[in-house]
Design a protein around this motif. Structure first.
Motif, PDB file in Angstrom:
ATOM      1  N   ASP A  55     -47.084  11.725  85.579  1.00 34.82           N
ATOM      2  CA  ASP A  55     -46.879  12.115  84.181  1.00 34.82           C
ATOM      3  C   ASP A  55     -47.712  11.192  83.295  1.00 34.82           C
ATOM      4  N   PRO A  56     -48.667  11.739  82.551  1.00 34.41           N
ATOM      5  CA  PRO A  56     -49.526  10.877  81.721  1.00 34.41           C
ATOM      6  C   PRO A  56     -48.749  10.085  80.677  1.00 34.41           C
ATOM      7  N   ALA A  57     -47.557  10.515  80.360  1.00 31.05           N
ATOM      8  CA  ALA A  57     -46.749   9.772  79.385  1.00 31.05           C
ATOM      9  C   ALA A  57     -46.325   8.406  79.926  1.00 31.05           C
ATOM     10  N   ASN A  58     -46.417   8.232  81.258  1.00 35.53           N
ATOM     11  CA  ASN A  58     -45.975   6.972  81.888  1.00 35.53           C
ATOM     12  C   ASN A  58     -47.129   6.052  82.225  1.00 35.53           C
ATOM     13  N   ILE A  59     -48.280   6.256  81.592  1.00 36.83           N
ATOM     14  CA  ILE A  59     -49.483   5.494  81.959  1.00 36.83           C
ATOM     15  C   ILE A  59     -49.297   3.991  81.800  1.00 36.83           C
ATOM     16  N   ASP A  60     -48.449   3.580  80.865  1.00 37.62           N
ATOM     17  CA  ASP A  60     -48.279   2.143  80.617  1.00 37.62           C
ATOM     18  C   ASP A  60     -47.074   1.542  81.337  1.00 37.62           C
ATOM     19  N   ARG A  61     -46.437   2.308  82.197  1.00 34.22           N
ATOM     20  CA  ARG A  61     -45.255   1.802  82.918  1.00 34.22           C
ATOM     21  C   ARG A  61     -45.657   1.409  84.336  1.00 34.22           C
ATOM     22  N   SER A  62     -45.212   0.251  84.777  1.00 29.84           N
ATOM     23  CA  SER A  62     -45.612  -0.263  86.088  1.00 29.84           C
ATOM     24  C   SER A  62     -44.955   0.530  87.213  1.00 29.84           C
ATOM     25  N   TYR A  63     -45.520   0.384  88.434  1.00 31.12           N
ATOM     26  CA  TYR A  63     -44.918   1.028  89.608  1.00 31.12           C
ATOM     27  C   TYR A  63     -43.497   0.529  89.809  1.00 31.12           C
ATOM     28  N   ALA A  64     -43.296  -0.776  89.649  1.00 30.97           N
ATOM     29  CA  ALA A  64     -41.954  -1.333  89.857  1.00 30.97           C
ATOM     30  C   ALA A  64     -40.950  -0.661  88.922  1.00 30.97           C
ATOM     31  N   GLU A  65     -41.363  -0.436  87.684  1.00 30.69           N
ATOM     32  CA  GLU A  65     -40.457   0.175  86.717  1.00 30.69           C
ATOM     33  C   GLU A  65     -40.187   1.642  87.094  1.00 30.69           C
TER      34      GLU A  65
ATOM     35  N   ILE B 132     -49.915  -1.110  95.478  1.00 30.64           N
ATOM     36  CA  ILE B 132     -49.433   0.176  94.965  1.00 30.64           C
ATOM     37  C   ILE B 132     -49.612   0.252  93.451  1.00 30.64           C
ATOM     38  N   GLU B 133     -49.529  -0.860  92.779  1.00 28.71           N
ATOM     39  CA  GLU B 133     -49.717  -0.850  91.319  1.00 28.71           C
ATOM     40  C   GLU B 133     -51.136  -0.384  90.978  1.00 28.71           C
ATOM     41  N   VAL B 134     -52.105  -0.759  91.801  1.00 25.74           N
ATOM     42  CA  VAL B 134     -53.482  -0.291  91.596  1.00 25.74           C
ATOM     43  C   VAL B 134     -53.543   1.230  91.739  1.00 25.74           C
ATOM     44  N   GLU B 135     -52.837   1.733  92.761  1.00 27.57           N
ATOM     45  CA  GLU B 135     -52.781   3.187  92.976  1.00 27.57           C
ATOM     46  C   GLU B 135     -52.133   3.868  91.770  1.00 27.57           C
ATOM     47  N   ARG B 136     -51.056   3.263  91.304  1.00 28.91           N
ATOM     48  CA  ARG B 136     -50.298   3.846  90.204  1.00 28.91           C
ATOM     49  C   ARG B 136     -51.177   4.001  88.969  1.00 28.91           C
ATOM     50  N   ARG B 137     -51.956   2.948  88.687  1.00 24.78           N
ATOM     51  CA  ARG B 137     -52.815   2.996  87.491  1.00 24.78           C
ATOM     52  C   ARG B 137     -53.861   4.093  87.628  1.00 24.78           C
ATOM     53  N   ALA B 138     -54.410   4.228  88.833  1.00 31.23           N
ATOM     54  CA  ALA B 138     -55.434   5.254  89.063  1.00 31.23           C
ATOM     55  C   ALA B 138     -54.845   6.656  88.888  1.00 31.23           C
ATOM     56  N   ARG B 139     -53.645   6.849  89.406  1.00 33.60           N
ATOM     57  CA  ARG B 139     -53.004   8.165  89.298  1.00 33.60           C
ATOM     58  C   ARG B 139     -52.670   8.481  87.858  1.00 33.60           C
ATOM     59  N   ALA B 140     -52.181   7.484  87.137  1.00 32.07           N
ATOM     60  CA  ALA B 140     -51.811   7.712  85.742  1.00 32.07           C
ATOM     61  C   ALA B 140     -53.056   8.039  84.923  1.00 32.07           C
ATOM     62  N   GLN B 141     -54.147   7.366  85.212  1.00 31.96           N
ATOM     63  CA  GLN B 141     -55.402   7.617  84.502  1.00 31.96           C
ATOM     64  C   GLN B 141     -55.881   9.038  84.771  1.00 31.96           C
ATOM     65  N   GLN B 142     -55.786   9.432  86.035  1.00 30.31           N
ATOM     66  CA  GLN B 142     -56.185  10.782  86.432  1.00 30.31           C
ATOM     67  C   GLN B 142     -55.348  11.835  85.713  1.00 30.31           C
ATOM     68  N   ALA B 143     -54.036  11.578  85.652  1.00 29.36           N
ATOM     69  CA  ALA B 143     -53.122  12.522  85.006  1.00 29.36           C
ATOM     70  C   ALA B 143     -53.437  12.615  83.513  1.00 29.36           C
ATOM     71  N   ALA B 144     -53.780  11.483  82.907  1.00 26.97           N
ATOM     72  CA  ALA B 144     -54.082  11.465  81.481  1.00 26.97           C
ATOM     73  C   ALA B 144     -55.377  12.239  81.194  1.00 26.97           C
ATOM     74  N   GLU B 145     -56.371  12.059  82.092  1.00 26.31           N
ATOM     75  CA  GLU B 145     -57.649  12.757  81.905  1.00 26.31           C
ATOM     76  C   GLU B 145     -57.479  14.256  82.075  1.00 26.31           C
ATOM     77  N   LYS B 146     -56.641  14.641  83.060  1.00 25.38           N
ATOM     78  CA  LYS B 146     -56.396  16.063  83.315  1.00 25.38           C
ATOM     79  C   LYS B 146     -55.690  16.694  82.120  1.00 25.38           C
ATOM     80  N   SER B 147     -54.786  15.927  81.551  1.00 21.51           N
ATOM     81  CA  SER B 147     -53.981  16.450  80.462  1.00 21.51           C
ATOM     82  C   SER B 147     -54.814  16.614  79.195  1.00 21.51           C
ATOM     83  N   SER B 148     -55.854  15.786  79.054  1.00 19.87           N
ATOM     84  CA  SER B 148     -56.649  15.863  77.831  1.00 19.87           C
ATOM     85  C   SER B 148     -57.757  16.911  77.937  1.00 19.87           C
ATOM     86  N   ASN B 149     -57.987  17.444  79.159  1.00 21.13           N
ATOM     87  CA  ASN B 149     -59.049  18.444  79.352  1.00 21.13           C
ATOM     88  C   ASN B 149     -58.597  19.868  79.027  1.00 21.13           C
TER      89      ASN B 149
END
Lengths: 255, 149
Positions: A55-65, B132-149
């Protein structure tokens, strides 16, 4: 195109029409959903984690959270919605009441089938053997169509029979001792579990090769514990170089 | 019948300890909300299943020698992360950080160990979280880019 299609097909043994699940498996490379399911998780909880991770709304939330949020949902909503009113009285299990039993007793069925670390499968014509590194536990899954003995006594890991449905090994287990799970619920000896093991191709480029992932989905049913079946799961990765080490006597942690 | 307040407290405690460590069975033995650091010599190391133990000798601020134990996941988990039976030199001085015993005993549950040469070994679950936090950031970035397209 033909080569691509072949790469996506399940792993079927050339000599048999049964899927090839034999070999050593172990923990997958660290990934969000697999870590969440390290000792087993509800499928619903895992799907919820995927939803909030993507969910792009969660971009600033960490994996742990986000993992904590998915765990909260699993413990506060998903599992309780499956439990009977009597089972709810004992949920979640208070581990601090008996921490040593949790530390040094071999695992019960619902913990063992989602065991992390090395896990070896050996397929024979009439049975499948599971050998877990955790507690060096062993299970035999009979494929010869036998029924459980009429005088079956319940045991730690129960009595298992299985068959193949296409590329899936289906295992059904009864006669399981009352015990507790890592998910915090206790179950009765009326628990029955259906496990479905599938070897899949993981295309995430981790270099482990085709058919490099083993997934289990288990359906837990117990009229004393559940008002509806609970779906849980876990995954392992192909790990031919890992070995299973013996268990020493468990030394009770310093009190 | 368990009271509603009791159930909420139990659930909270369960979730807090789940956040700390996914599969430890020692919630009543170690306090995962606290951290203790030890600096001393390794006198024995048992890389075993189900649990490994590093026995340390250190000198406290009163000049007294104390015997401590660092408890850790078993060989199943640690061996694949590079832990070996001979990883510590004879009386090698290390720094160990972990969660202290909840009953005042001289024991901690492993969070990290730093060898004399600076090599650090972290609780496997903690080090996985960083990846996993690195993975999480990449996925969130991807989701944000998809959502803005």
């Amino acid at each position: 195109m033909a080569l691509v299609l072949c790469a996506q097909l399940p792993m079927l043994s050339a000599a048999q029409s049964t899927p090839d699940l034999s070999g050593m498996w172990s923990d997958p490379p660290p990934r969000a959903e697999d870590a969440y399911c390290h000792v087993g998780c509800t499928i619903e909880g895992r799907n919820y984690l995927t939803q909030i991770l993507d969910d792009p709304a969660n971009i600033d939330r960490s994996y742990a959270e986000l993992r904590s949020e998915a765990q909260r949902k699993q413990m506060a909503e998903i599992i309780p919605s499956h439990l009977t009113s009597s089972a709810l009285e004992y949920f979640p299990r208070d581990r601090s009441a008996a921490p040593l039993s949790a530390a040094c007793d071999p695992w019960g069925f619902t913990r063992q089938i989602f065991a992390p670390h090395a896990f070896e499968i050996t397929q024979h014509e009439d049975r499948v053997s599971f050998y877990y590194s955790e507690w060096t536990a062993r299970r035999t899954i009979y494929l010869d169509g036998r029924e459980p003995p009429a005088d079956l006594e319940s045991s730690l890991l129960g009595f298992s029979v299985g068959h193949y449905e296409g590329d899936i090994l289906v295992v059904e287990t009864t006669g399981i001792n009352a015990n507790f799970s890592n998910a915090g619920f206790a179950h009765s000896s009326q628990l029955t579990v259906t496990e479905r093991y599938t070897r899949v191709v993981n295309n995430d480029g981790d270099g482990l090769g085709k058919g490099n992932r083993l997934e289990v989905e288990a359906i837990l049913q117990d009229p004393v514990t559940f008002q509806k079946p609970l779906l849980m799961g876990r995954a392992w990765t192909w790990a031919p170089s890992e070995e299973i080490y013996p268990y020493e006597s468990c030394i009770i942690p310093t009190k | 019948m368990k009271s509603l307040i009791g159930a909420v407290l139990l659930l909270t405690a369960y979730l807090l300890s789940s956040i700390a460590q996914a599969h430890h069975s020692f919630r009543g033995v170690f306090d995962f909300s606290k951290h203790t650091t030890l600096h001393g010599a390794v006198v024995k190391f048992d890389l075993l299943n189900p649990h490994a133990r590093v026995f340390m000798e250190l000198v406290n601020e009163n000049g007294e020698t104390e015997q401590w134990v660092v408890e850790a996941p078993g060989k199943l988990s640690l061996a694949r992360r590079g832990w070996t039976d001979d990883m510590f030199g004879d009386r090698e001085v290390i720094t160990a950080t972990g969660n202290p015993s909840s009953t005042g005993k001289m024991a901690i549950w492993l969070e990290s160990i730093v060898l004399s040469d600076g090599t650090e070994f972290i609780d496997p679950l903690v080090s996985d979280d960083d990846v996993i936090e690195v993975e999480r950031r990449a996925r969130a970035q991807q989701a944000a880019e998809k959502s803005s397209n």
